[in-house]
Write an enzyme that holds these catalytic residues in place. Sequence first.
Site, PDB file in Angstrom:
ATOM      1  N   CYS A 114       0.164   0.133  50.195  1.00 31.61           N
ATOM      2  CA  CYS A 114       1.501  -0.136  49.665  1.00 31.61           C
ATOM      3  C   CYS A 114       2.560   0.609  50.481  1.00 31.61           C
ATOM      4  CB  CYS A 114       1.559   0.258  48.191  1.00 31.61           C
ATOM      5  SG  CYS A 114       3.121  -0.155  47.411  1.00 31.61           S
ATOM      6  N   CYS A 115       2.285   1.896  50.776  1.00 31.45           N
ATOM      7  CA  CYS A 115       3.240   2.663  51.595  1.00 31.45           C
ATOM      8  C   CYS A 115       3.389   2.028  52.975  1.00 31.45           C
ATOM      9  CB  CYS A 115       2.783   4.115  51.740  1.00 31.45           C
ATOM     10  SG  CYS A 115       3.064   5.153  50.292  1.00 31.45           S
TER      11      CYS A 115
ATOM     12  N   CYS B  28       9.540   6.589  45.630  1.00 37.68           N
ATOM     13  CA  CYS B  28       9.608   5.398  44.786  1.00 37.68           C
ATOM     14  C   CYS B  28       9.436   5.797  43.311  1.00 37.68           C
ATOM     15  CB  CYS B  28       8.503   4.421  45.175  1.00 37.68           C
ATOM     16  SG  CYS B  28       8.731   3.722  46.816  1.00 37.68           S
TER      17      CYS B  28
ATOM     18  N   CYS C 227       5.966   6.349  41.687  1.00 41.15           N
ATOM     19  CA  CYS C 227       5.108   7.320  42.385  1.00 41.15           C
ATOM     20  C   CYS C 227       5.710   8.715  42.416  1.00 41.15           C
ATOM     21  CB  CYS C 227       4.841   6.844  43.815  1.00 41.15           C
ATOM     22  SG  CYS C 227       4.022   5.254  43.873  1.00 41.15           S
TER      23      CYS C 227
ATOM     24  N   CYS D   4       3.479   9.693  53.043  1.00 42.14           N
ATOM     25  CA  CYS D   4       3.372   8.237  52.966  1.00 42.14           C
ATOM     26  C   CYS D   4       3.090   7.609  54.326  1.00 42.14           C
ATOM     27  CB  CYS D   4       4.659   7.664  52.393  1.00 42.14           C
ATOM     28  SG  CYS D   4       6.101   8.199  53.314  1.00 42.14           S
TER      29      CYS D   4
HETATM   30 FE1  SF4 Z   1       4.305   1.868  47.178  1.00 39.76          FE
HETATM   31 FE2  SF4 Z   1       4.430   4.146  45.784  1.00 39.76          FE
HETATM   32 FE3  SF4 Z   1       4.279   4.191  48.486  1.00 39.76          FE
HETATM   33 FE4  SF4 Z   1       6.505   3.366  47.201  1.00 39.76          FE
HETATM   34  S1  SF4 Z   1       5.590   5.445  47.229  1.00 39.76           S
HETATM   35  S2  SF4 Z   1       5.579   2.393  48.941  1.00 39.76           S
HETATM   36  S3  SF4 Z   1       5.622   2.254  45.439  1.00 39.76           S
HETATM   37  S4  SF4 Z   1       2.702   3.482  47.031  1.00 39.76           S
END
Ligand code: SF4
Length: 249
Positions: free
Chosen positions: A126-127, A209, A212, A238
Site C-alpha cells: 500500500c505504501c 495516513c 495508520c 514507508c
Molecule cells: Fe497505505 Fe497506510 Fe502506507 Fe498510507 S501509511 S500508504 S494508508 S499503508
Amino acid sequence: MAVPESERLSAKELAALNERFEQAAPQEVLAWVDERFGTGAVQVSSFGLEDVALFDMFWRVNPQARLVTLDTWRLPTQTYTVMDQTKLRYKTSIETHQPDPEAVARMVAEQGFNLFYRGRENRVTCCHVRKVAPLEHALASIDAWVTGLRRDQGMERGSIAIVEWDAAHTNYKVNPLANWSFDQVRRYVDEHAIPYNELHDQGYPSIGCAPCTRAVEPGEDPRAGRWWWESDPNAKECGLHIVAPATHS
Ligand code: SF4
C-alpha cells in the site's frame, strides 16, 4: 537522470560541504540549495511540524521555492487543512502527486481497502502504491529534494547527512534540520506563528495516513504511533526515506 555525472560533487567536496553545514543554520543550507539548484530543487513535505518550519525557512530564502506533497487519498482531514492554510499564508501552489488510480483500484479489488492491517507485506504494498511510486514520479527530473528529517527521530534517520547523494533518484537529498531537536522545531514554529497540523496538539508527534497513525503516550517513541500494530519498532518507515550512502561513488 536528474543530475548529470559531470555536475556531481566529488566525495571529497561532499564531505567538506557536510563538515561546513554541521555548524550552519538550516537557512544557510537552504540558500546553498537555492543557489546551486534553483528551480531544480523542491521541498517534499508531509506537512508535519518539521516540514512546515522548513518551508517557512525555504520561502524566506526564495518566495518561489517549490513545495511538493504526496496525497495518498488516505490523509487525515487536519493535514488537508494545513495544506490549505499553507497555500494561503505563502501564496504558493503545492505540487501534489497522487497514486495511479488504476493501481489503487487493482490493489483494493484484490486486497481490500484496509489491507495494511493484514500483514507487513500488504502494508508495504500500500505504501508503495500510494507513496513510493508517486514520489518516483515527483522526483523524475529533480536535482535536489529537501526534507524535514531529523537525526533524533531515530532508526536509520540517526545516520543521515545534511547533504546526501541519493543514488536511487540520481539527485541530492538535503536534510537541513538533521541536527535540530524537536524543541528547536517547535520553538521556530511558535515564534513565526506558522500554521501546523492540530493533531500535534492531540498527541501525534508523527503524522501519516489516517488509518495508520495514532497518538502516542508521553515518553513513548515519537514514531510508535505509525503502523502501531506492527511488532518491529525498527521498521517504522514507508520506503520514502531509504538512507543513501554519503557519496555518489
Ligand atoms: Fe497505505 Fe497506510 Fe502506507 Fe498510507 S501509511 S500508504 S494508508 S499503508
